[in-house]
Motif scaffolding. Sequence first.
Motif, short mmCIF file in Angstrom:
data_model
loop_
_atom_site.label_atom_id
_atom_site.label_comp_id
_atom_site.label_asym_id
_atom_site.label_seq_id
_atom_site.Cartn_x
_atom_site.Cartn_y
_atom_site.Cartn_z
N ARG A 683 -45.25 20.95 42.62
CA ARG A 683 -44.90 22.15 43.40
C ARG A 683 -46.12 22.86 43.95
N PHE A 684 -47.31 22.55 43.39
CA PHE A 684 -48.53 23.20 43.88
C PHE A 684 -49.15 22.46 45.06
N GLY A 685 -48.65 21.26 45.39
CA GLY A 685 -49.19 20.53 46.52
C GLY A 685 -49.31 19.05 46.24
N PRO A 686 -49.49 18.23 47.27
CA PRO A 686 -49.56 16.77 47.07
C PRO A 686 -50.78 16.33 46.26
N GLU A 687 -51.84 17.17 46.24
CA GLU A 687 -53.04 16.76 45.48
C GLU A 687 -52.72 16.60 44.00
N TYR A 688 -51.73 17.35 43.51
CA TYR A 688 -51.42 17.34 42.10
C TYR A 688 -50.59 16.11 41.70
N GLY A 714 -51.46 29.45 42.53
CA GLY A 714 -51.69 28.17 41.87
C GLY A 714 -52.11 28.36 40.43
N LEU A 773 -60.27 19.97 42.81
CA LEU A 773 -59.97 20.05 44.23
C LEU A 773 -61.25 20.20 45.03
#
Length: 780
Positions: A683-688, A714, A773
């Motif tokens: 839910r925090f982004g595709p990087e996770y 975040g 990140l």
Amino acid sequence: MFHSSWHFQTVPMLLFKYIVPFLLVFFSNTAVSDALNVKLHGLGYSLRIGPHTDPSEYQCKTIYDAFLDMSQLKDVTDNVRIFSLTDCDSGNVLLEATQQIGGLGLWLGLEADSFYQFIKERTKLIELAQSRDFSNVVGIHIAGDGLSLGKTIQYRNYIKDDLVANGLPDIPVVVAYEMDTYIKTPQMVSLDNSLVHLKIYPFFDKKTTINNAANYMAEQIALLGDIGNRQIVIGETGWADNGFNAAYNPANEPSMQKWLRDFICLANAKKWHYYWYTAYDSNWENPTGVEGHFGLFTKDGVLKSFFDDFSIDCDEPAVNIDPDSKTFPPIPSESPSEVPTQPQSPSPSKNPSIEPSLAPSWNPSDLPSSEPSLDPTFGPSMNPSTLPSTVPSGEPSTEPTSTPTSSQPSTSSQPTTSPSEAPSYKPSGASSISTASQNVETTVKNLEFTLVGVSELDGAALDGFAKTTEQWYLQIYGSTGIRSRRALQITTLLSGFTTDVIVQSQNVSEESNTLTYDQLLAFQTPPESAGVDPYELVESPFKNDVLRADYFNLLVASHPAFANITDSGSVLRRSVAPMVDGQLGNESPDDGGQGGMSFLFIWILAGLGCVLVILQVSFVMHRRRREQKRRSVEPGAAVEMDSKHNLFYTSEESRADEEQQSTLDGTLANPKVEVELDSSWARFGPEYEDKNNILFVDVPGGRLGVIVDTPDDGPALVYALRRHSTLRGQLKVGDRLLAINGEDVTDYTATYITDLITDLSHEPARTFTLMRLPKFPQKK
């Protein structure tokens, strides 16, 4: 470092004290005395070889270096003048070195650019006077630039009284001023009955030139008028041989050589005492400026080459030179030279030379040679030819060319990797954006300071206590106290700090004196900063050993009544007794003691009430901390892990300082190969969702020195790493904290994460799960 308590008791120390000086004198280089045919009255000298920001071993010369220097200087001068007693422990070291080498007088200097610095210098002087031999001390000066006439007289009288108290009444004490100060304030000439001490540098005054510098100095000193039988002492004069500053006269070797000759002849004719500035170059001060190029010797202790064949004959008239020329005028030889002169003669010789010269011609021919020479010349051409050779030479020259091949400077391809140590030379083009500061004015009342070893104080001593305390706090919280505030971990920006100490009473016992006083504080803080506890500002410096020691040294020097004070047992605290009409008391004179009992009963009830409130608040906070794991505070609060008190950072200066100290390219300890992603992290982004971004760090027990923050929606991130952090090289600023020992913390506040880490601090190891990140998020 060499200290006053240093005693030569062991065999190696005895050898160092007696044998080494003998060997240094016996084997010293006699070429120095052969080069200069006159002996100077005095030379300036400093042990400092690097800035205060360098590691300690690169800041100052050692005692052995001082012995070597003194053995060298005794051949060219009769006296040595130093500028500070405390810097590099110069007073201690130079008294020892000059007396062991022998044959050298020592002029001592005290820095007084601030009250704090003067007290340190004065304390050191008293210590040396009580423990050292002053038989070769020829005078003492206080650096007086910037001091008012009143301060000048006050400081000089302090030092004179100190010398008299230690049986040294005959040592002259003066204040060193520039010539302009004497002209503006003529009464300063009469401060001392035996001499007038002044600094004159024609080099710094463009109203004169090197050819008129001697006349200029004589005219300046004539402006002093009638000085009676006072001896004139030129404490500092000199000329730089290198560097550039458009505000000063040209710095070059011929000018330095000429000023040494002209000044010595003038001083000898006028029977002045003088100290040439300085013995050795100090290039570290400003490599491109003139400040570090006044020495007769290089920084490595080698006599400068243009003094090798230099001699002074005052019976010969002075010779004018070109002030801008960096080369010496040619001196014709008595017989023809075997090699061509430089430059060549204006007309060619009638017959060609039979053999080629050993060195190349000074100026090239108009046209290049049609063929290369069979062998290269021994040295490069002094000036390049206008056209290149048609055919290159067979072999390179044995030495490089004396001038660069390009007139344009080269440019570096990479930017600097670290910030500059000094502020920028010019301000930025745009003004800073500022907001109104908060003005804080408050009074901390009923402070009690128990001074062990101090008896009853009179008015002057109480005034000394108040002024010394005020000056000490000003040194810490004033504009120059940045390092002190960092040592106290005070991150709030303070400006315009002032303080006043008002003594209310003193309570003398057999072994101590307890002063009760109020302290008024006034300062400004940024509008976004948290509140400042006034009592913490008052109390914190006394908890720092270095600052506390400085305070007691200042107090001892402020008045004789504090001479026997001891740090051990002396304590600052707040009184708990009530104030009645400005006096401490617990009884009314006519209530039969009932008033005192009433006050006592009230205090007991108030204490019980506070205890109940604290217990209830602790219970509520404990339950909330255990049950509430969602965010309950506003994002943007940076909290330090494992601290006894949560440390909130709001100052941009503090943030920049900590970011600068963070290690950004370290490797992680014990990375795990098998990575399990929590599906909720997506839910925090595709990087996770990328396993390559997940890192594990095994964290030791105890204090970590890590500051975490929740600047956005975040997970918490690593906001900064303290200098002492055990995780430097493993964490990076900007790393997102996902889990601790497998427990998901992505929804926790920075405060809760800190509490969790603290709860686990007793365990030998903890595991952090992190997301690294590429970009450090900014506060909203």
